[in-house]
Design a protein around this motif. Structure first.
Motif, short mmCIF file in Angstrom:
data_model
loop_
_atom_site.label_atom_id
_atom_site.label_comp_id
_atom_site.label_asym_id
_atom_site.label_seq_id
_atom_site.Cartn_x
_atom_site.Cartn_y
_atom_site.Cartn_z
N MET A 106 1.01 -1.23 0.06
CA MET A 106 0.01 -0.01 0.04
C MET A 106 0.92 1.37 -0.19
O MET A 106 0.49 2.13 -0.95
N GLU A 107 1.68 1.36 0.77
CA GLU A 107 2.92 2.32 1.10
C GLU A 107 3.52 2.70 -0.01
O GLU A 107 3.51 3.91 -0.58
N ASN A 108 4.19 1.72 -0.59
CA ASN A 108 5.23 2.03 -1.82
C ASN A 108 4.13 2.29 -3.30
O ASN A 108 4.75 3.20 -4.01
N LYS A 147 -3.39 -1.30 -7.36
CA LYS A 147 -2.81 -1.81 -6.35
C LYS A 147 -2.74 -1.28 -4.96
O LYS A 147 -3.01 -1.83 -3.74
N TYR A 148 -2.49 -0.18 -4.88
CA TYR A 148 -2.61 0.83 -3.73
C TYR A 148 -4.18 0.53 -3.00
O TYR A 148 -4.08 0.38 -1.94
N THR A 149 -5.07 0.86 -3.82
CA THR A 149 -6.51 0.97 -3.45
C THR A 149 -6.66 -0.66 -2.86
O THR A 149 -7.51 -0.71 -1.63
N ASP A 150 -6.40 -1.58 -3.64
CA ASP A 150 -6.69 -3.07 -3.21
C ASP A 150 -5.88 -3.30 -1.92
O ASP A 150 -6.73 -3.99 -0.91
N HIS A 151 -4.98 -3.05 -1.84
CA HIS A 151 -4.19 -3.53 -0.31
C HIS A 151 -4.50 -2.53 0.61
O HIS A 151 -4.55 -3.08 1.79
N LEU A 152 -4.93 -1.46 0.53
CA LEU A 152 -5.51 -0.76 1.63
C LEU A 152 -6.79 -1.20 1.95
O LEU A 152 -6.79 -1.44 3.33
N GLN A 153 -7.67 -1.64 1.07
CA GLN A 153 -8.75 -2.18 1.65
C GLN A 153 -8.58 -3.65 2.14
O GLN A 153 -9.06 -4.04 3.23
N SER A 154 -7.74 -4.38 1.65
CA SER A 154 -7.14 -5.77 2.51
C SER A 154 -6.61 -5.41 3.85
O SER A 154 -7.12 -6.25 4.80
N TYR A 213 -8.44 -6.76 7.31
CA TYR A 213 -7.81 -7.70 8.24
C TYR A 213 -7.61 -7.23 9.51
O TYR A 213 -7.76 -7.93 10.51
N SER A 214 -7.43 -5.91 9.62
CA SER A 214 -6.92 -5.30 10.98
C SER A 214 -8.43 -5.25 11.75
O SER A 214 -8.34 -5.49 13.03
N LEU A 215 -9.54 -4.95 11.24
CA LEU A 215 -10.72 -4.80 11.81
C LEU A 215 -11.34 -5.92 12.40
O LEU A 215 -12.33 -5.86 13.10
N VAL A 236 -5.66 5.77 6.38
CA VAL A 236 -6.05 4.23 6.86
C VAL A 236 -7.07 4.37 8.05
O VAL A 236 -8.01 3.54 8.00
N TRP A 237 -6.98 5.24 8.95
CA TRP A 237 -7.85 5.26 10.14
C TRP A 237 -9.24 5.64 9.54
O TRP A 237 -10.30 5.12 10.01
N HIS A 238 -9.40 6.47 8.88
CA HIS A 238 -10.57 7.05 8.15
C HIS A 238 -11.25 5.84 7.52
O HIS A 238 -12.62 5.47 7.63
N SER A 239 -10.61 5.18 6.70
CA SER A 239 -11.05 3.83 6.12
C SER A 239 -11.52 2.84 6.96
O SER A 239 -12.52 2.26 6.65
N MET A 240 -10.57 2.64 8.11
CA MET A 240 -11.10 1.80 8.94
C MET A 240 -12.71 2.08 9.75
O MET A 240 -13.40 1.29 10.06
N GLN A 241 -12.58 3.48 9.95
CA GLN A 241 -13.81 4.09 10.61
C GLN A 241 -15.04 3.68 9.67
O GLN A 241 -16.08 2.97 10.11
N ASP A 242 -14.84 3.93 8.45
CA ASP A 242 -15.96 3.36 7.53
C ASP A 242 -16.32 2.08 7.52
O ASP A 242 -17.37 1.80 7.34
N GLU A 243 -15.24 1.35 7.50
CA GLU A 243 -15.41 0.05 7.36
C GLU A 243 -16.04 -0.65 8.83
O GLU A 243 -16.97 -1.39 8.65
#
Length: 886
Positions: free
Chosen positions: A722-724, A750-757, A761-763, A838-845
Motif C-alpha cells: 500500500m505505502e510503496n 494496487k494501492y487501493t486493493d491493499h489498503l482495503q485488504s 484484516y485489521s478490523l 487508513v484510520w478513516h477507512s477503518m472507521q468507515d469499514e
C-alpha cells in the motif's frame, strides 16, 4: 595464341553471337601472377555492340569462363605508359582504373590498335589514348559505295546508258502527224497488218519522189560544189595567216608563262611568309613568359602579401604557357623544346621553393601556437587557429597551382601539414580535457582520486579497478541509508542539483568548443588544399588508401584531379589523423563523468544527441558527425548500463528484519531518477530512449516491491504494498509521464486493493467474538435455515447473543479501537503520512460492519429487543477522540 583464340571464339563468343577481334594475355600489376585474357569483341547482330571481355581459365578444369565484360563506350582512357620504350604495362580507365601487364609488348600494341580502330569505327565518344605511339593510331579507310567497285553494278549502269541513248521521245509535231495518220485509217488499231502494209506502200512512193527530186536538182548541186571549193581555198589562206600569227604569239606565250609562274612563286612565298609570321607570333604570344614573372618565380618574396600576389600571377602565367595547345609540328622545333624545358625547370624550382616555405610556415605555427597554450591551461577554452588559417589562405591559389602541376609535392605538403598539426592539436586537446576533468572533480587531488594523473588527463587502471573505486566512493557517501545505485551514482542528498548542473555545463562547453574547432579546420582544409566537401558527384573511388598518411595512394600522373567523392574521403581522412585524439579523450571524459555519478549519463546522452543531430544536418558524412556518432554509442551504452545496474540492485536489495519497511530505497531512487530525467530530457531528441528505460525500471520496481512485501516479517505485506504503490502513484501523477499512464493506473489499483485488504484484516480483531458469532449465524443461513429460526439454535439463541454483546460495551470498544490505532501507527511509516487515510477507512469499514450486525439482529432476532451497547455516533466519537489524542 591462334589455338587459344580459336577455342575462345568457339566456346565462349560464338554461343553469344559475338566475334573475337583481338586478344591479349595479361595479369594484374603488382599482384600474384594470375594470368587471364582480355578480348575485344563485337556482336554479329545490329546494332553492333563493342565490348572488352575478361576471360579466365577455370580452377576446376581446362575450360575457359567469362569473368567480366565492359562496354567500350564506358572506356575513358587507354594509358600505354610509354610511347617510345617497349613496356608491357598499360591501364584501362573504366568506372575505376584497371592496371595490366601484357605477356609481350607486341600483344599489347596489337590490342590497343584494335581498340583504337573499334573506337574510330563504332563510337561517337572518343577515347583518350595516352602514351601511345602515333604509328599505332592509323586512320581507318572509309568504306563507301564509291570506293568498292562492282562489275555487276558497272554493267548494269552501262546497259542503262545505252538504253537511254536508243530511246528518243516524240516531239509534239510527230505526235500530231501520227494522230492525223491514224485518224485517216480507222482500221489501224483493229487491223495492224493492213495498216503497216499501207504505210510501206506510201513510204515507197515517197522514196521514188525523193530520187526524182534529187536528179532534177543536179545543176544546183554542181554550183554548190564550186562554191565549196572556193570556200576551202579561202580557208587555207586564213589558216596560213593564223599559223603565222600563232608563231608570233608563241614567244609571247612563253614569256607570259614565265611571268605567270614567277607570280605564282611570289604569291606562294608571300603566303608562306604570312603563315610563318603567324606561327611565330602564336609561339611568341603564348610561350613567352615576362621577365617580371620569371623573377617572381625565382626570387619572389613568399612571406609578404604583395610577393604572394606576384608569385600567384607568375605561376598562373607559367601554367598557361605550359598548357598551351601546340599546333602540329611545333613540338619538333628546337626553340619550343628549349622553352618547354625552361618552363619545366622554372616549375620545379618554384614548386620546391613553395613547398619548403610552406613547410617552414607549418613548423613555425606549431611553435607559435604552443606558446599560447599556457594561457588556456586554466580556462576551459581551446586556442583560436583563425589567424593561422587566415595567413595560410593567402597561399590557396598557389596550392591549387601546385596540385595541378606537381602532385607529389602537393601530397608531401598534405602529409607534413597533418603531421605538424596533429601533434599541435593533440597537445591542445589533451590540455583542454585535463582542465575539463579537473573542473569536474574540483581539485587536482580529487582528480587523482578519480584516476587522473599527468597532463594527458587519461584515465588509468582497468575497468574492474574503475568500478571498484566507484563503489567505494559512493558507499562512503551513503553510510546512513542503503542505495540502489552502487556503480558510481550518488543520491540527490549527496550530490545536489547544483553539482550535476555544473557537470552539464562543463560537458556542454567541451562539445561547444570542439565543434567550431573541427568545423573551422575542415573548412580551412577544403579551401587551402582545394578539396570539395559539399557536392556529391559520381566519381571513381581509389582502390588503396594510405592508412598512416590518411591520403589515398595514387598511380596516376601528376596534375590529374581527384573525383569529388575521393576528395571528400581525403578531407575526412585528413581530419581523422589531425584530430585522432578527440574520440579517445571524449570517451575518457565520459568514463570519468559516469564514474563520478552514473546519472551524468542522462546529461551526456541529451547533449551528445543534440550535437550529433546538428552535425548530421550540416554533413552526415563529415568527421565531426562520424566521431560524435561513435561517442554517442558509448554514452548510450553507459546509459543502458546505468538502467541495468538499477534493475539488478533492485533485485539484490535486502530489508531489515527488526525495523518496519516503509518506502523502499529503490522506489525513492526511481522518483529521483524520474524527476531528474524529466528535467533533463525536456524537448530532447532522444526521448524514445528514456521511455524505454522508464518501462524497464517501472516493471522492475513493481516486481521487486511485491518481492520485498512477501519477504517482510516486521511489516505486514499489505502495508508494504500500500505505502510503496501509493508513493509510486503520487510520483507518476506529479511528473505526468505519458508513456507510464498504464503503470500509473496499475499503481493506483494496487494501492487501493491493499489498503482495503489491510483495513478488513485489521478490523477483525477489535470485535473478534462478535465477528465469530455472526459468522456462525451467516453459516446457518447459508445451510438453509430461515433467518427467523436461527434464534432457536442452541448456540445462537438470544441468550448467547446477549452474552456476546455484553462483552463489548462502549468502553471496551473504545479500548480496542485505541489499541488498533496504536498498532496501525507502528505498521505505517511517517514519510508517506497515510495514518489518517487508513484510520478513516477503518472507521468507515467499522461502521459498515456495525450496520451489517444490526441488520442480522433485526432479521434473525425480530422483536427480541437486543441491541448493541454502542451506537454509530459513539463509534465516530471514539475514532475522533483517539485520532486527536495521538
Amino acid at each position: 595464341m591462334t589455338a587459344i583464340k580459336h577455342a575462345l571464339q568457339r566456346d565462349i563468343f560464338t554461343p553469344n553471337d559475338e566475334r573475337l577481334l583481338s586478344i591479349v594475355n595479361v595479369c594484374k600489376a603488382g599482384k600474384k601472377k594470375k594470368n587471364c585474357f582480355l578480348c575485344a569483341t563485337v556482336t554479329t547482330e545490329r546494332p553492333v555492340q563493342v565490348k572488352v571481355v575478361k576471360v579466365k581459365k577455370s580452377d576446376k578444369g581446362d575450360f575457359y569462363k567469362r569473368q567480366i565484360a565492359w562496354a567500350l563506350r564506358d572506356l575513358a582512357v587507354v594509358d600505354a605508359k610509354d610511347a617510345i620504350k617497349e613496356n608491357p604495362e598499360f591501364d584501362l580507365h573504366f568506372e575505376k582504373i584497371y592496371k595490366w601487364v601484357a605477356s609481350s609488348t607486341a600483344e599489347k600494341n596489337t590490342f590497343i590498335s584494335c581498340i583504337w580502330k573499334l573506337n574510330q569505327r563504332y563510337l561517337r565518344k572518343k577515347i583518350d589514348f595516352v602514351n601511345v605511339s602515333s604509328q599505332l593510331l592509323e586512320e581507318l579507310p572509309k568504306v563507301t559505295e564509291e570506293s568498292v567497285p562492282s562489275g555487276e553494278n558497272q554493267s548494269v549502269a552501262g546497259g542503262d546508258e545505252e538504253a537511254v541513248d536508243e530511246y528518243q521521245e516524240l516531239n509534239a509535231r510527230e505526235e500530231q502527224d501520227i494522230e492525223i495518220m491514224m485518224e485517216g485509217c480507222e482500221y489501224a488499231i483493229s487491223n495492224a497488218e493492213a495498216f503497216a502494209e499501207k504505210l510501206s506502200r506510201e513510204l515507197q512512193v515517197l522514196d521514188g519522189a525523193n530520187i526524182q527530186s534529187i536528179m532534177a536538182s543536179e545543176k544546183q548541186v554542181n554550183i554548190l560544189m564550186q562554191l565549196l571549193d572556193e570556200a576551202l581555198k579561202e580557208v587555207d589562206q586564213i589558216e596560213l595567216k593564223l599559223s603565222s600569227y600563232e608563231e608570233m604569239l608563241q614567244s609571247v606565250k612563253e614569256q607570259m608563262d614565265q611571268i605567270s609562274e614567277s607570280n605564282h612563286l611570289i604569291h606562294l612565298s608571300n603566303t608562306n611568309i604570312v603563315k610563318l609570321l603567324s606561327e611565330i607570333e602564336f609561339l611568341v604570344n603564348h610561350m613567352d613568359l615576362a621577365k617580371g614573372h620569371i623573377k617572381a618565380l625565382q626570387e619572389g618574396d613568399l612571406a609578404s602579401s604583395r610577393g604572394i600576389e606576384a608569385c600567384t600571377n607568375a605561376a598562373d602565367a607559367l601554367l598557361q604557357c605550359m598548357n598551351v595547345a601546340l599546333r602540329p609540328g611545333h613540338d619538333m622545333l628546337l626553340a619550343v623544346k628549349q622553352q618547354q624545358q625552361r618552363f619545366s625547370d622554372l616549375r620545379e624550382h618554384f614548386a620546391r621553393r613553395l613547398a619548403n616555405h610552406l613547410n617552414n610556415v607549418f613548423v613555425q605555427q606549431g611553435h607559435d601556437q604552443s606558446s599560447t597554450l599556457a594561457q588556456h591551461s586554466v580556462e576551459l577554452t581551446l586556442p583560436n587557429h583563425h589567424p593561422f588559417h587566415r595567413d595560410l589562405l593567402r597561399y590557396a591559389k598557389l596550392m591549387e597551382w601546385l596540385k595541378s602541376t606537381d602532385y607529389a609535392k602537393y601530397e608531401g605538403l598534405t602529409k607534413n601539414y597533418m603531421d605538424y598539426l596533429s601533434r599541435l592539436y593533440e597537445r591542445e586537446i589533451k590540455d583542454f580535457f585535463e582542465v575539463a576533468k579537473i573542473k569536474m572533480t574540483g581539485t587536482t587531488k580529487e582528480s587523482k582520486k578519480f584516476g587522473l594523473h599527468g597532463s594527458s588527463g587519461k584515465l588509468t587502471g582497468s575497468t574492474s579497478s574503475l568500478n571498484k573505486l566507484s563503489v567505494q566512493s559512493s558507499g562512503s557517501r551513503r553510510s546512513q541509508s542503503s542505495s540502489l545505485l552502487d556503480m558510481g551514482n550518488m543520491s540527490a542528498s549527496d550530490l545536489d542539483v547544483a553539482d550535476r548542473t555544473k557537470f552539464d555545463k562543463i560537458f556542454e562547453q567541451v562539445l561547444s568548443e570542439l565543434e567550431p574547432l573541427c568545423l573551422a579546420e575542415q573548412d580551412f582544409i577544403s579551401k587551402f588544399f582545394k578539396l570539395q566537401q559539399h557536392q556529391s558527384l559520381p566519381g571513381t573511388m581509389t582502390e588503396a588508401e594510405d592508412l598512416d598518411g590518411g591520403t589515398p595512394s595514387r598511380q596516376h600522373n601528376s596534375g590529374v584531379p581527384l573525383p569529388v567523392s575521393s576528395e571528400k574521403d581525403m578531407i575526412r581522412q585528413m581530419m581523422t589523423k589531425i584530430f585522432r585524439c578527440i574520440e579517445p579523450e571524449l570517451n575518457n571524459l565520459i568514463a570519468l563523468g559516469d564514474k563520478i555519478d552514473s546519472f551524468n549519463s542522462l546529461y551526456m546522452l541529451v547533449k551528445m544527441s543534440h550535437h550529433v543531430w546538428t552535425a548530421q544536418n550540416v554533413d552526415p558524412a563529415s568527421f565531426l558527425s562520424t566521431t560524435l556518432g561513435n561517442v554517442l554509442v558509448t554514452v548510450k551504452r553507459n546509459f543502458d548500463k546505468c538502467i541495468s545496474n538499477q534493475i539488478r540492485q533492485m533485485e539484490e536489495v535486502k530489508i531489515s528484519k527488526k525495523s518496519k519497511v516503509g518506502i523502499l530505497p529503490f522506489v525513492a531512487e526511481f522518483e529521483e531518477f524520474a524527476g531528474l530525467a524529466e528535467s533533463i530530457f525536456k524537448n530532447a531528441e532522444r526521448r524514445g530512449d528514456l521511455d524505454k528505460a522508464y518501462t524497464k525500471l517501472i516493471r522492475g520496481v513493481f516486481v521487486n516491491v511485491e518481492k520485498v512485501a512477501n519477504e517482510s516479517q516486521k511489516t505486514p505485506r499489505d502495508v508494504v504494498m500500500m505505502e510503496n504503490f501509493h508513493h509510486i502513484f503520487a510520483t507518476l501523477s506529479r511528473l505526468k509521464i505519458s508513456c507510464l499512464e498504464a503503470e500509473k493506473k496499475e499503481a493506483k489499483q494496487k494501492y487501493t486493493d491493499h489498503l482495503q485488504s489491510y483495513v478488513i484484516y485489521s478490523l477483525g480483531q477489535p470485535l473478534e467474538k462478535l465477528n465469530h458469532f455472526f459468522e456462525g449465524v451467516e453459516a446457518r443461513v447459508a445451510q438453509g435455515i430461515r433467518e427467523e429460526e436461527v434464534s432457536y439454535q442452541l448456540a445462537f439463541n438470544k441468550q448467547e447473543l446477549r452474552k456476546v454483546i455484553k462483552e463489548y460495551p462502549g468502553k471496551e470498544v473504545k479500548k480496542g479501537l485505541d489499541n488498533l490505532y496504536k498498532k496501525v501507527d507502528k505498521h505505517l511509516c511517517e514519510e508517506e503520512n497515510l495514518l489518517q487515510v487508513v484510520w478513516h477507512s477503518m472507521q468507515d469499514e467499522f461502521i459498515r460492519q456495525y450496520k451489517h450486525f444490526e441488520g442480522l439482529i433485526a432479521r434473525c432476532y425480530p422483536g427480541s429487543g437486543v441491541t448493541m451497547e454502542f451506537t454509530i455516533q459513539d463509534i465516530l466519537d471514539y475514532c475522533s477522540s483517539i485520532a486527536q489524542s495521538h
